[in-house]
Design an enzyme around this catalytic site. Structure first.
Site, PDB file in Angstrom:
ATOM      1  N   GLU A 101      13.315   2.378  -2.313  1.00  0.00           N
ATOM      2  CA  GLU A 101      13.010   2.066  -0.931  1.00  0.00           C
ATOM      3  C   GLU A 101      12.650   3.281  -0.086  1.00  0.00           C
ATOM      4  O   GLU A 101      13.364   4.272  -0.059  1.00  0.00           O
ATOM      5  CB  GLU A 101      14.198   1.340  -0.290  1.00  0.00           C
ATOM      6  N   THR A 102      11.544   3.174   0.628  1.00  0.00           N
ATOM      7  CA  THR A 102      11.119   4.207   1.561  1.00  0.00           C
ATOM      8  C   THR A 102       9.960   3.668   2.382  1.00  0.00           C
ATOM      9  O   THR A 102       9.474   2.564   2.156  1.00  0.00           O
ATOM     10  CB  THR A 102      10.691   5.495   0.806  1.00  0.00           C
ATOM     11  N   ILE A 103       9.514   4.461   3.355  1.00  0.00           N
ATOM     12  CA  ILE A 103       8.247   4.150   4.029  1.00  0.00           C
ATOM     13  C   ILE A 103       7.359   5.380   3.917  1.00  0.00           C
ATOM     14  O   ILE A 103       7.834   6.513   3.801  1.00  0.00           O
ATOM     15  CB  ILE A 103       8.428   3.760   5.514  1.00  0.00           C
ATOM     16  N   TYR A 157       9.568   8.995   4.576  1.00  0.00           N
ATOM     17  CA  TYR A 157      10.781   8.927   5.401  1.00  0.00           C
ATOM     18  C   TYR A 157      11.657   7.803   4.844  1.00  0.00           C
ATOM     19  O   TYR A 157      11.195   6.671   4.699  1.00  0.00           O
ATOM     20  CB  TYR A 157      10.304   8.668   6.831  1.00  0.00           C
TER      21      TYR A 157
END
Length: 527
Positions: free
Chosen positions: A348-350, A366
């Protein structure tokens, strides 16, 4: 080029600026900042902070970031390490004495490293922005109070992972004790107040005073060794990017403690094979990439760590290392998978990229690591902490052994491509462990097969991840059977592997071309 017989998304073309990211509101916010006179750094910060509200399972102000910036009027790339360190009092020995053989993951403050992203955003704004934090954080403050309608992919992650939240966190991140439905408004007034303080006081508003006291109290109540001094001493670092060449295109990555060196090593391995002669979505390429991934990730897990403790970076970047590892690959048989000695599996990340009218380019990633990070949130302000400390190992003497003041090995990596000395494309690939393979696959899609950014993103993916080989539905059953026959343990992932965003700078036409992954909620948007 795009195949209109099998259409995917259309690329986005614009002259003045583009943002590509994983949520439409964040992309729109970044473009609004550009239109208000901000530059790519202002837009990237505004969009990224808002993503912590749009996708709280993925990211937030309790997390870390890495950033690459190409300033306007220059082709030099600046790297900023916004990853936090372990509290000074943390020791691997103490965790082993307490009975741990691996790092804790959820609900345990030992996994919580000091959040570094806010410090990095403040530094970026001061050094490279135009509008100031007050203007840049205003959109996120507005949406924290008014609410963000929950998007479909964000809701999927909320539904499947909200059990990671501790009781205090559930008060801030659930609605009436349940994951929100698609379209419901998610509000976070506590975060609005934190952002107002940062907008007014800069990093001091987060790392000192009442906000820091709230964070330290939450962690120490659960047995954490974090102190106010740990938060006050948090500081991001400018570093020198690392790079490697793949058939005339330069892949520029963030240096350790991120895993960008792994992507460069992987490209060096793949360069020893005639990839362009292979079916891009066929058996041979999938097998060779999987075997190269195993070898590159084994090197990563042995050597990669906090830059202050890593001694084998030059070895990982050396093309000769790639040649030696490529010689170990058997085209007719899968080798056993290595077992990671560091970093809990992470998805999970953006990722967000912005290029403005002056051709300042930002590549920013991030994350809070696992879904909803550690699951621990503060009582007063509802700051959700990352669990990046799970990226340490407890193997005594390992360069990535947990220790006070150290940064753990990170999976999150922003990137840019250069050709003939000029930046031609900031890009990033979300998906935790997949990111290094995703970078190498994206570069190969562009360089070996001539795909435009959107087509390179849309294309099917596969990933050999410590045992199982995930093969997306976009591959044919014959490919999956062939991989099984070669000895791979093939599975079909329930959702797409990772996500990606990219912006190509067409220096000849003077336009920008953006691509955004359909595996996420986001878009590329320009003006």
């Amino acid at each position: 080029m795009r195949d209109f017989h099998h259409p995917g998304r259309s690329a986005v073309y614009a002259e003045n600026g583009i943002c590509a990211t994983s949520h439409p509101l964040a992309a729109q916010t970044a473009i609004a900042i550009l239109q208000a006179g901000g530059n790519a750094v202002d837009a990237a910060i505004a969009g990224a902070v808002l993503l912590g509200l749009c996708e709280p399972a993925m990211t937030g102000i309790g997390g870390d970031c890495f950033v690459l910036v190409k300033p306007a009027g220059s082709e030099a790339i600046v790297a900023l390490n916004g990853s936090g360190r372990a509290p000074a009092a943390l020791t691997g020995a103490a965790l082993r004495d307490a009975g741990h053989t691996t790092m804790p993951v959820f609900g345990d403050p030992a996994a919580v490293t000091i959040p570094g992203a806010v410090d990095a955003f403040c530094r970026l704004s001061a050094d490279h922005g135009k509008l100031g934090l007050d203007a840049v954080l205003a959109p996120a403050i507005h949406y924290a109070e008014a609410g963000v309608p929950v998007a479909p992919r964000a809701q999927f992650d909320w539904t499947h992972h909200h059990d990671n939240l501790t009781p205090t966190a559930r008060k801030h991140y659930l609605l009436d004790g349940a994951a929100p439905r698609v379209g419901q408004l998610f509000r976070h007034p506590g975060q609005a107040e934190v952002l107002r303080r940062v907008a007014r006081d800069g990093r001091t508003g987060f790392y000192e005073g009442e906000v820091a006291e709230d964070m330290v109290a939450a962690l120490r109540a659960l047995g954490g060794v974090h102190t106010l001094e740990d938060f006050a001493n948090t500081a991001c670092d400018y570093t020198t990017p690392i790079s490697g060449s793949y058939k005339g295109v330069e892949l520029v990555e963030h240096p350790p403690n991120g895993q960008g060196a792994t992507a460069i090593l992987l490209n060096n391995i793949l360069a020893e094979f005639d990839i362009p002669s292979m079916d891009p979505w066929g058996l041979e390429r999938a097998h060779i990439e999987a075997e190269a991934t195993k070898l590159a990730y084994d090197a990563r897990d042995r050597f990669l760590s906090d830059a202050d403790h890593m001694t084998r970076l030059a070895y990982m970047l050396d093309p000769a290392t790639g040649r030696k590892l490529a010689a170990l690959i058997d085209p007719s048989r899968a080798m056993p998978s290595a077992r990671a000695v560091s970093e809990e599996t992470h998805k999970e990340t953006i990722y967000l990229t912005v290029v403005d009218r002056d051709r300042m380019a930002v590549s920013l990633i991030y994350s809070v690591f696992k879904d909803f990070g550690s699951g621990i949130a503060t009582d007063r302000f509802g700051i959700l902490f990352q669990n990046r400390g799970a990226g340490f190992t407890l193997e005594e003497g390992h360069p990535n052994e947990a220790g006070g003041g150290k940064r753990p090995m990170h999976t999150i990596i922003p990137a840019m491509l250069k050709q003939n000395g000029r930046v031609i494309m900031p890009f990033g690939v979300m998906g935790g462990q997949y990111q290094s393979t995703g970078h190498a696959r994206f570069v190969s899609n562009v360089v070996d097969f001539g795909l435009d950014p959107q087509a390179a993103i849309d294309a099917p993916r596969c990933f050999s991840e410590y045992g199982a080989m995930k093969v997306e539905k976009g591959y044919g059953d014959d490919v999956r059977q062939g991989l099984s026959d070669l000895g791979h343990d093939v599975t079909i992932p329930p959702v797409g592997i990772g996500g990606a965003q990219a912006i190509r700078i067409d220096h000849d036409l003077g336009v920008l071309e953006g691509g955004s992954d359909p595996r996420k909620d986001g878009i590329a948007l320009g003006y």
